[in-house]
Enzyme design. Structure first.
Site, PDB file in Angstrom:
ATOM      1  N   CYS A 178      43.388  35.831 -11.503  1.00 11.13           N
ATOM      2  CA  CYS A 178      42.394  36.763 -10.960  1.00 11.13           C
ATOM      3  C   CYS A 178      40.990  36.391 -11.454  1.00 11.13           C
ATOM      4  CB  CYS A 178      42.763  38.204 -11.328  1.00 11.13           C
ATOM      5  SG  CYS A 178      41.846  39.432 -10.360  1.00 11.13           S
ATOM      6  N   HIS A 186      47.765  38.387  -8.949  1.00 13.82           N
ATOM      7  CA  HIS A 186      48.401  38.607 -10.245  1.00 13.82           C
ATOM      8  C   HIS A 186      49.893  38.318 -10.102  1.00 13.82           C
ATOM      9  CE1 HIS A 186      45.174  40.637 -12.617  1.00 13.82           C
ATOM     10  NE2 HIS A 186      44.720  40.964 -11.416  1.00 13.82           N
ATOM     11  N   GLU A 206      51.994  37.580 -12.181  1.00 13.74           N
ATOM     12  CA  GLU A 206      52.788  38.107 -13.296  1.00 13.74           C
ATOM     13  C   GLU A 206      53.446  39.435 -12.964  1.00 13.74           C
ATOM     14  OE1 GLU A 206      48.515  39.585 -14.252  1.00 13.74           O
ATOM     15  OE2 GLU A 206      49.494  37.906 -13.238  1.00 13.74           O
TER      16      GLU A 206
END
Length: 559
Positions: free
Chosen positions: A384, A517, A519
């Site tokens: 990001c 993102h 993750e």
């Protein structure tokens, strides 16, 4: 549907979220359709505007909800995307009840906590379960018993036993049993008082789970059972383990899954816990290790980067390695001018990760970290804001002096990161943000396309939480200088080329940035592709730097 309600007592931050997720993992391992709901008694509508130093990271769901970090634990442990409405707050409940009152839905009734507020809480719990198509809904009530703001939620879950029946509801209460090393004693009195407070609001727990430094002796569990009026076999210890992925194994070994099966009249099933056993094995006795530097500004609060840390762990498991993290304070980097300072921070690391974030603090330090990784061929992953940092640093390196984001320098002559025109008219905090799942069109022949398993190009979905974008006016210029745009948002806002979603450097071992993102979608059983590639590159760097002969083996989980 059957419901399991998890409450907590004595102190906060005991690990109700991990306990809830671990119980869900045990039921999922038995083949049941499970979902989880987090109740947060604060008056905020969501977690989007909360300080990371107080509440940890803001986890974003596929639908774009900004939620408590425990929702991330649920998704990782249960391997599911929780539906919209899985994070219930006091603000949401009261706002909806007031809306209905203003709309005349209650006619001439006096609107009260009971039944109107409690009915709305129960409705939201049921809807979350229905949206997930769940057989079992696990509901975690945030805070501790005795908190004044939790009372309406405790009353609602008390009523649900009468609504749904005892065979379809289960109460699990998590408390603290401290150990006093001076007297070599486990102290059960806090647990006794906590359960007494819970029973005072009409709820008698079916299971008591205690947090402690080590597993409780049988005589202590029998004492807790006697004083809390639960069966002796229904007291479990959530004791300290090296990693949270060992918690499901520890609880299953004590028989928690079987007790839940019996109480809810479920068919006894032998669970498949292979994922957790393999994760625990690699984390405890890794064939190899790697060290990653995270250059951020919330380094004193690791929970601010919880999903990121978990994604690194997942990628390590996929590569058969333990991932060690070295925290590098970006604000300190920004204030250090000696080139030797960068070497001091990064010389003993095998990769640099710059995470997402907002605000100007530490920005120049993050830019220096990206510059160091690019110059020294150290593997780099930008998430990001970390991708935007990479673009700013590259722009400066090709002669665009004072290149920056308009977020940090509105007077920069080269705003390579900027708000898009359609965002400028939006009012309201958060209204200009891109949230939730968005498509990313990958360019064939790039590192990212290969990592995602679409070497010729294709579209994948990733989570987003950001406001600023790479300025389309500079895309051709940075591409001409060698920066590869490896992913775009297809056709967004009528733009033929779309907004930049990912970048990489072709002449670098691994220099990748993503606007998303990834993750947030990483799981132990399905690790994030960019993170797997990053750790693989870091392992290769470590082997080259230390002249290790062992080959880098990647497990099947990474494919």
């Amino acid at each position: 549907m059957k419901y399991i309600f998890v409450t907590g007592g004595v102190v906060s931050s005991l690990g109700k979220g991990v306990a809830t997720a671990s119980l869900g993992a045990l039921l999922r391992a038995r083949g049941y359709k499970v979902t989880a709901v987090k109740i947060d008694p604060y008056i905020n509508i969501d977690a989007g505007t909360m300080r990371p130093y107080e509440h940890g990271e803001v986890f974003v769901t596929a639908s774009g909800a900004e939620t408590d970090l425990d929702i991330g634990n649920y998704e990782r442990f249960l391997d599911l995307d929780v539906p919209e409405g899985s994070n219930i707050t006091t603000g949401q409940v009261y706002l909806e009840v007031i809306r209905k009152e203003r709309a005349g839905d209650y006619l001439s009734q006096t609107v009260q906590v009971i039944p109107h507020i409690t009915d709305e809480i129960k409705r939201r719990i049921r809807v979350a379960g229905e949206k997930a198509g769940a057989e079992i809904v696990i509901v975690e009530v945030g805070g501790t018993v005795g908190d004044i703001e939790s009372l309406p939620f405790l009353e609602a879950i008390r009523q649900l036993r009468f609504d749904e029946g005892e065979e379809n509801t289960l109460y699990l209460h998590l408390t603290l049993v401290p150990y006093l090393p001076t007297s070599h004693e486990f102290k059960t009195k806090p647990t006794q008082h906590s359960v007494a407070s819970l029973r005072a609001v009409g709820i008698s727990p079916d299971i008591v789970m205690v947090r402690s430094a080590k597993r409780l002796p049988d005589d202590i569990t029998r004492k807790i059972a006697m004083f809390t009026s639960v069966r002796p076999g229904n007291v479990f210890t959530s004791y300290d383990v090296p990693h949270v992925y060992e918690v499901p194994l520890a609880l299953e070994e004590q028989g928690l899954g079987k007790v839940v099966e019996a109480h809810l009249a479920l068919e006894p099933i032998l669970p498949n816990l292979g994922v957790w056993q393999e994760a625990a094995r690699i984390i405890k006795t890794p064939p190899r290790e790697v060290t990653i530097a995270i250059a951020g500004k919330y380094t004193a609060m690791p929970d601010a980067y919880l999903s990121l840390l978990e994604a690194l762990t997942h990628a390590g498991i996929a590569n058969g390695a333990r991932v060690n993290v070295k925290w590098v304070n970006a604000e300190e980097l920004a204030n250090e001018s000696d080139p030797g300072d960068l070497e001091r921070h990064f010389a003993d690391t095998d990769g640099v990760l710059v995470p997402g974030g907002f605000g100007i603090r530490g920005i120049e330090g993050k830019i220096r970290a990206a510059s160091y990784a690019r110059d020294t061929k150290l593997p780099y992953l930008g998430i990001c804001l970390g991708m935007q940092i990479a673009v700013i640093e590259f722009a400066r390196s090709i002669g665009l002096e004072r290149a920056n984001s308009s977020e940090f320098d509105p007077y920069s002559p080269h705003k390579v990161i900027d708000l898009m025109p359609e965002q400028l008219e939006v009012a309201g905090l958060g209204g200009t943000m891109r949230l939730g799942d968005w498509p990313m069109q990958l360019r064939g022949g790039t590192k990212l396309a290969e990592l995602y398993g679409v070497p010729s190009g294709g579209t994948v979905m990733e989570r987003h939480r950001h406001r600023y974008e790479v300025n389309p006016a500079y895309v051709e210029k940075v591409q001409a200088a060698g920066l590869v745009v490896s992913g775009v948002t297809p056709g967004m806002a009528g733009r033929g080329a779309g907004l930049v979603e990912a970048i990489e450097l072709p002449d670098h071992p691994f220099f990748v940035g993503l606007q998303s993102h990834p993750e947030f979608k990483s799981r132990p059983m399905r690790p994030s592709a960019p993170f797997v590639g990053f750790i693989r590159a870091a392992l290769a760097h470590r082997r080259e730097e230390r002249q290790l002969d062992a080959p880098i083996a990647v497990s099947a989980a990474s494919s």
